[in-house]
Write an enzyme that holds these catalytic residues in place. Structure first.
Site, short mmCIF file in Angstrom:
data_model
loop_
_atom_site.label_atom_id
_atom_site.label_comp_id
_atom_site.label_asym_id
_atom_site.label_seq_id
_atom_site.Cartn_x
_atom_site.Cartn_y
_atom_site.Cartn_z
N TYR A 157 0.78 -1.26 0.21
CA TYR A 157 -0.07 -0.24 0.09
C TYR A 157 0.78 1.33 0.09
CZ TYR A 157 -4.11 2.75 1.14
OH TYR A 157 -5.20 3.57 1.35
P1 NAD Z 1 -13.75 0.87 -0.60
O1 NAD Z 1 -13.41 -0.59 -0.22
O2 NAD Z 1 -15.08 1.53 0.03
O3 NAD Z 1 -13.95 1.02 -2.32
C1 NAD Z 1 -13.17 0.56 -3.34
C2 NAD Z 1 -13.77 0.24 -4.83
O4 NAD Z 1 -12.87 -0.15 -5.52
C3 NAD Z 1 -15.14 -0.52 -4.69
O5 NAD Z 1 -15.89 0.26 -5.58
C4 NAD Z 1 -14.58 -1.82 -5.06
O6 NAD Z 1 -15.66 -2.30 -5.85
C5 NAD Z 1 -13.60 -1.09 -6.07
N1 NAD Z 1 -12.36 -2.36 -6.52
C6 NAD Z 1 -11.87 -2.99 -5.65
N2 NAD Z 1 -11.10 -3.94 -6.57
C7 NAD Z 1 -11.20 -3.64 -7.71
C8 NAD Z 1 -10.61 -4.10 -8.92
N3 NAD Z 1 -9.80 -5.03 -9.06
N4 NAD Z 1 -11.24 -3.51 -10.19
C9 NAD Z 1 -12.19 -2.45 -10.15
N5 NAD Z 1 -12.64 -1.91 -9.02
C10 NAD Z 1 -12.13 -2.39 -7.79
O7 NAD Z 1 -12.60 1.79 -0.45
P2 NAD Z 1 -12.41 3.11 0.16
O8 NAD Z 1 -12.07 3.28 1.35
O9 NAD Z 1 -13.39 4.16 -0.45
O10 NAD Z 1 -11.09 3.60 -0.87
C11 NAD Z 1 -11.04 4.19 -1.93
C12 NAD Z 1 -9.62 4.93 -2.19
O11 NAD Z 1 -9.42 5.61 -1.19
C13 NAD Z 1 -8.41 3.63 -2.23
O12 NAD Z 1 -7.57 3.98 -3.33
C14 NAD Z 1 -7.87 3.87 -0.58
O13 NAD Z 1 -6.74 3.46 -0.81
C15 NAD Z 1 -8.10 5.38 -0.66
N6 NAD Z 1 -8.16 5.76 0.85
C16 NAD Z 1 -9.12 5.32 1.64
C17 NAD Z 1 -8.97 5.91 2.97
C18 NAD Z 1 -9.82 5.37 4.10
O14 NAD Z 1 -9.82 5.73 5.10
N7 NAD Z 1 -11.19 4.73 3.68
C19 NAD Z 1 -7.92 6.90 3.42
C20 NAD Z 1 -7.25 7.44 2.40
C21 NAD Z 1 -7.32 7.01 1.09
#
Ligand code: NAD
Length: 250
Positions: A157
């Site tokens: 990550y």
């Molecule tokens: P989430 O798990 O709620 O959503 C992830 C999304 O990605 C979903 O729509 C899922 O279907 C899709 N996905 C997963 N694997 C996939 C694949 N192989 N092909 C296509 N789609 C795929 O996650 P989130 O928390 O909303 O995270 C979204 C982004 O934000 C990520 O890049 C994560 O690193 C980043 N992020 C999240 C947080 C947090 O605290 N939640 C903080 C900082 C950054």
């Protein structure tokens, strides 16, 4: 009329969490939306209808797997065939795995690098020619604090998010004079499926370190993305916007 009226936006990983919040925010500014990500087909169809009816925009869903470059290119081409060009590209799809490096499964490394990093290379590579031809584009990549600092047990990550910071700045330089901006957002901990997987006790300690004293909401992050896609934000490129309740300050 919103400032994205007549434009089309592709948001990877937008069937839940932050990506869905971003898709809703861009739709509220008038953009047609291409949703991407996995999930129950009926639930995704209901989401599409809900966004279409709320904002009066076209919403499509393409279930391209972000581990597969051919599917990514095909998704971009289908969006271009329907909307002419992808004007706004948000690289958001991401997954997490936590383990010490000597126990880190190589297949998890490969998946995280493919979804969290390489997919952004493939979407940008495919979408840029039409943006250049149109003379307008906005690309927003999802980084986070791990684009600049490390934390143990998250080797893939952290490596992927550092890579996203590098892609953002490199592409920003390449297209700086073509009315295409390339920026990143660095969300803090946001209340999504990814964070709900964190044990409650660990989460309490995390929240205690957030100056504002709460987790973020997807809508908090989406607000920042929408800001970066506005015409009058066109002097902002190669930047990373921290949206984390002040956590980046220490
Ligand atoms: P989430 O798990 O709620 O959503 C992830 C999304 O990605 C979903 O729509 C899922 O279907 C899709 N996905 C997963 N694997 C996939 C694949 N192989 N092909 C296509 N789609 C795929 O996650 P989130 O928390 O909303 O995270 C979204 C982004 O934000 C990520 O890049 C994560 O690193 C980043 N992020 C999240 C947080 C947090 O605290 N939640 C903080 C900082 C950054």
């Amino acid at each position: 009329m919103g400032f994205l009226s007549g434009k089309a936006a592709l948001v990877t990983g937008s069937t839940s969490g932050i990506g869905l919040g971003i898709a809703r925010a861009l739709a509220s500014e008038g953009a047609s939306i291409v949703l991407n990500g996995f999930g129950d087909a009926a639930a995704i169809a209901a989401l599409r209808r809900e966004i279409e009816e709320t904002h009066g925009v076209a919403v499509r869903h393409v279930a391209a797997d972000m581990r597969k470059p051919d599917e990514i290119t095909a998704m971009v081409r289908s969006a271009e065939a329907e909307f002419g060009a992808i004007d706004v590209l948000v690289n958001n799809a991401g997954i997490q795995h936590v383990a010490p490096i000597d126990e880190f499964p190589p297949e998890k490394w490969n998946d995280i690098i493919a979804i969290n990093l390489s997919s952004a290379f493939h979407t940008i590579r495919a979408a840029l020619p039409k943006m250049k031809a149109k003379g307008w584009g906005s690309i927003v990549n999802t980084a986070w604090a791990h684009a600049f600092v490390a934390s143990p047990y998250k080797v893939a990550y952290v490596a992927a998010k550092h890579g996203i910071a590098g892609i953002t700045k490199t592409v920003a330089l390449e297209v700086a004079q073509q009315h295409i901006t390339v920026n990143a957002i660095a969300p803090g901990y946001v209340d999504t499926e990814m964070v709900r997987a964190v044990p409650a006790e660990v989460l309490r300690k995390i929240v205690a370190k957030v100056p504002i004293g709460r987790l973020g909401h997807a809508s908090d992050i989406a607000r920042g993305v929408a800001f970066l896609t506005a015409d009058d934000a066109d002097f902002i490129t190669g930047s990373t916007l921290s949206i984390n309740g002040g956590q980046h300050m220490y």
